[in-house]
Design a protein around this motif. Sequence first.
Motif, PDB file in Angstrom:
ATOM      1  N   GLN A   5       1.622  -3.010  16.055  1.00  7.63           N
ATOM      2  CA  GLN A   5       1.204  -1.638  16.335  1.00  7.63           C
ATOM      3  C   GLN A   5       1.490  -1.364  17.799  1.00  7.63           C
ATOM      4  O   GLN A   5       0.740  -1.785  18.675  1.00  7.63           O
ATOM      5  CB  GLN A   5      -0.280  -1.423  16.015  1.00  7.63           C
ATOM      6  CG  GLN A   5      -0.707   0.025  16.234  1.00  7.63           C
ATOM      7  CD  GLN A   5      -2.174   0.253  15.935  1.00  7.63           C
ATOM      8  OE1 GLN A   5      -2.813  -0.541  15.266  1.00  7.63           O
ATOM      9  NE2 GLN A   5      -2.720   1.345  16.459  1.00  7.63           N
ATOM     10  N   SER A  30       1.073  -5.984  19.201  1.00  7.37           N
ATOM     11  CA  SER A  30      -0.187  -5.402  18.747  1.00  7.37           C
ATOM     12  C   SER A  30      -1.298  -5.523  19.780  1.00  7.37           C
ATOM     13  O   SER A  30      -2.396  -4.994  19.581  1.00  7.37           O
ATOM     14  CB  SER A  30      -0.632  -6.061  17.438  1.00  7.37           C
ATOM     15  OG  SER A  30       0.251  -5.733  16.380  1.00  7.37           O
ATOM     16  N   ARG A  39      -9.210  -2.924  23.387  1.00  8.14           N
ATOM     17  CA  ARG A  39      -8.859  -2.139  22.204  1.00  8.14           C
ATOM     18  C   ARG A  39      -8.196  -2.947  21.089  1.00  8.14           C
ATOM     19  O   ARG A  39      -8.468  -2.715  19.913  1.00  8.14           O
ATOM     20  CB  ARG A  39      -7.949  -0.979  22.625  1.00  8.14           C
ATOM     21  CG  ARG A  39      -7.681   0.008  21.500  1.00  8.14           C
ATOM     22  CD  ARG A  39      -6.933   1.230  22.000  1.00  8.14           C
ATOM     23  NE  ARG A  39      -6.516   2.060  20.891  1.00  8.14           N
ATOM     24  CZ  ARG A  39      -5.317   2.596  20.740  1.00  8.14           C
ATOM     25  NH1 ARG A  39      -4.385   2.380  21.656  1.00  8.14           N
ATOM     26  NH2 ARG A  39      -5.026   3.344  19.702  1.00  8.14           N
ATOM     27  N   PRO A  40      -7.302  -3.903  21.372  1.00  6.57           N
ATOM     28  CA  PRO A  40      -6.535  -4.520  20.292  1.00  6.57           C
ATOM     29  C   PRO A  40      -7.341  -5.333  19.285  1.00  6.57           C
ATOM     30  O   PRO A  40      -7.072  -5.268  18.078  1.00  6.57           O
ATOM     31  CB  PRO A  40      -5.533  -5.408  21.035  1.00  6.57           C
ATOM     32  CG  PRO A  40      -5.398  -4.785  22.389  1.00  6.57           C
ATOM     33  CD  PRO A  40      -6.759  -4.276  22.696  1.00  6.57           C
ATOM     34  N   ILE A  57      -8.989  -3.558  16.255  1.00  4.55           N
ATOM     35  CA  ILE A  57      -7.942  -3.029  15.378  1.00  4.55           C
ATOM     36  C   ILE A  57      -7.309  -4.158  14.580  1.00  4.55           C
ATOM     37  O   ILE A  57      -7.074  -4.028  13.371  1.00  4.55           O
ATOM     38  CB  ILE A  57      -6.878  -2.280  16.198  1.00  4.55           C
ATOM     39  CG1 ILE A  57      -7.474  -1.017  16.809  1.00  4.55           C
ATOM     40  CG2 ILE A  57      -5.660  -1.935  15.333  1.00  4.55           C
ATOM     41  CD1 ILE A  57      -6.532  -0.280  17.742  1.00  4.55           C
ATOM     42  N   CYS A  62      -2.376  -0.268  26.846  1.00  2.83           N
ATOM     43  CA  CYS A  62      -3.659   0.011  26.206  1.00  2.83           C
ATOM     44  C   CYS A  62      -4.779  -0.712  26.940  1.00  2.83           C
ATOM     45  O   CYS A  62      -4.553  -1.670  27.680  1.00  2.83           O
ATOM     46  CB  CYS A  62      -3.640  -0.383  24.732  1.00  2.83           C
ATOM     47  SG  CYS A  62      -3.565  -2.154  24.434  1.00  2.83           S
ATOM     48  N   MET A  79       1.351  -0.292  21.228  1.00  2.00           N
ATOM     49  CA  MET A  79       0.235   0.324  21.952  1.00  2.00           C
ATOM     50  C   MET A  79       0.392   0.197  23.459  1.00  2.00           C
ATOM     51  O   MET A  79      -0.591   0.253  24.182  1.00  2.00           O
ATOM     52  CB  MET A  79      -1.093  -0.311  21.523  1.00  2.00           C
ATOM     53  CG  MET A  79      -1.476  -0.044  20.086  1.00  2.00           C
ATOM     54  SD  MET A  79      -3.223  -0.355  19.744  1.00  2.00           S
ATOM     55  CE  MET A  79      -3.344  -2.117  20.056  1.00  2.00           C
ATOM     56  N   ARG A  95      -9.630  -5.247  11.743  1.00  2.00           N
ATOM     57  CA  ARG A  95      -9.639  -4.273  10.635  1.00  2.00           C
ATOM     58  C   ARG A  95      -8.324  -4.292   9.871  1.00  2.00           C
ATOM     59  O   ARG A  95      -8.293  -4.179   8.636  1.00  2.00           O
ATOM     60  CB  ARG A  95      -9.921  -2.874  11.177  1.00  2.00           C
ATOM     61  CG  ARG A  95     -11.330  -2.679  11.700  1.00  2.00           C
ATOM     62  CD  ARG A  95     -11.636  -1.214  11.967  1.00  2.00           C
ATOM     63  NE  ARG A  95     -10.805  -0.624  12.995  1.00  2.00           N
ATOM     64  CZ  ARG A  95     -11.129  -0.544  14.291  1.00  2.00           C
ATOM     65  NH1 ARG A  95     -12.287  -1.057  14.726  1.00  2.00           N
ATOM     66  NH2 ARG A  95     -10.332   0.038  15.172  1.00  2.00           N
ATOM     67  N   THR A  96      -7.203  -4.430  10.587  1.00  2.00           N
ATOM     68  CA  THR A  96      -5.892  -4.451   9.931  1.00  2.00           C
ATOM     69  C   THR A  96      -5.759  -5.682   9.040  1.00  2.00           C
ATOM     70  O   THR A  96      -5.248  -5.595   7.912  1.00  2.00           O
ATOM     71  CB  THR A  96      -4.771  -4.417  10.978  1.00  2.00           C
ATOM     72  OG1 THR A  96      -4.898  -3.227  11.762  1.00  2.00           O
ATOM     73  CG2 THR A  96      -3.405  -4.434  10.307  1.00  2.00           C
ATOM     74  N   SER A 131      -4.154   4.518   8.067  1.00  2.00           N
ATOM     75  CA  SER A 131      -4.280   5.952   8.343  1.00  2.00           C
ATOM     76  C   SER A 131      -2.942   6.677   8.462  1.00  2.00           C
ATOM     77  O   SER A 131      -2.912   7.896   8.576  1.00  2.00           O
ATOM     78  CB  SER A 131      -5.077   6.158   9.637  1.00  2.00           C
ATOM     79  OG  SER A 131      -4.434   5.531  10.730  1.00  2.00           O
ATOM     80  N   CYS A 140       0.064   4.094  14.597  1.00  2.00           N
ATOM     81  CA  CYS A 140      -1.371   4.155  14.357  1.00  2.00           C
ATOM     82  C   CYS A 140      -1.863   2.981  13.518  1.00  2.00           C
ATOM     83  O   CYS A 140      -1.081   2.222  12.939  1.00  2.00           O
ATOM     84  CB  CYS A 140      -1.727   5.477  13.687  1.00  2.00           C
ATOM     85  SG  CYS A 140      -0.972   5.708  12.064  1.00  2.00           S
ATOM     86  N   GLU A 141      -3.168   2.872  13.462  1.00  2.00           N
ATOM     87  CA  GLU A 141      -3.806   1.779  12.731  1.00  2.00           C
ATOM     88  C   GLU A 141      -3.740   2.001  11.228  1.00  2.00           C
ATOM     89  O   GLU A 141      -4.113   3.057  10.735  1.00  2.00           O
ATOM     90  CB  GLU A 141      -5.263   1.673  13.176  1.00  2.00           C
ATOM     91  CG  GLU A 141      -6.069   0.615  12.460  1.00  2.00           C
ATOM     92  CD  GLU A 141      -7.517   0.586  12.906  1.00  2.00           C
ATOM     93  OE1 GLU A 141      -8.338   0.005  12.168  1.00  2.00           O
ATOM     94  OE2 GLU A 141      -7.840   1.138  13.980  1.00  2.00           O
TER      95      GLU A 141
END
Length: 300
Positions: A274, A16, A283-284, A287, A279, A276, A290-291, A249, A245-246
Amino acid sequence: MPAALDRIRVGSAPDSWGVWFPDDPRQVPWERFLDEVAEAGYDWIELGPYGYLPTDPARLTDEVTRRGLKVSAGTVFTGLHRGPAVWEPTWEHVSQVAALTQAMGARHLVVIPSFWRDDKTAEILEPPELTGEQWRHLTEGMERLGRQVRETYGLDIVVHPHADTHIDTEAHVTRFLDATDADLVSLCLDTGHYAYCGGDSVKLIETYGDRVGYLHLKQVDPEILADVVAHGVPFGPAVRRGVMCEPPSGVPELEPVLAAAQRLGVDLFAIVEQDMYPCEPDRPLPIAVRTRRFLRSCGA
């Protein structure tokens, strides 16, 4: 409020954070991964590719413990469909990872079949379908691996169906399960990879629940997946397109998957992954935060 998923232990993994390889300049340093996975609110982690995290058990124990983390599993890649000739190098690799996994107090070893298509270059390495003899090598080899890993290290293997491997679709997964001993070989159900290959995770849990020993939580973007399937895009390039995707969604919906897993009445790890790679380093973490919040809203 959702029903509490008290049999589900949620964690995350280097995947992730865009980590696919032991050492790659495009991946975040391992210290940053550990800092951020703890900051995001996870208690459990997987080791990821062997050599990414420190392999000295004392040092790794110190690093994870002071961040309030625990290890759920290690991961190995195998090509057991190639027959007895690959057993010795396979066991050498498995032994390294299993010894570290055992030392970290984990009980599971995630086993991923080797790719028939290179995940970096997309070069086709082998035919995507196995012969009958290769299926026999695969199933007998996994049973042997499950027995020896348990006897030597006290770990249970959980075999991970994965895109661009020979255990991917519903037909391949059910064939594999039907041909292997339930006492020796369990499944790591990756919800994203199974959806990527056309499978229904809830159906699999409800049909083969006694074989599901571990979960990876992941979703796919259905629009990107449709284009990937239509054009035969390999898995590596598909990931770079954002096919994984996250949550929430994508598909499959994770609430029904978690509810079906809870109904099994056994303790299960559910490790967020996830894909990625590669990346941007910043970015991680957002996410992951939120996950984790989303999974709490599901009761996990």
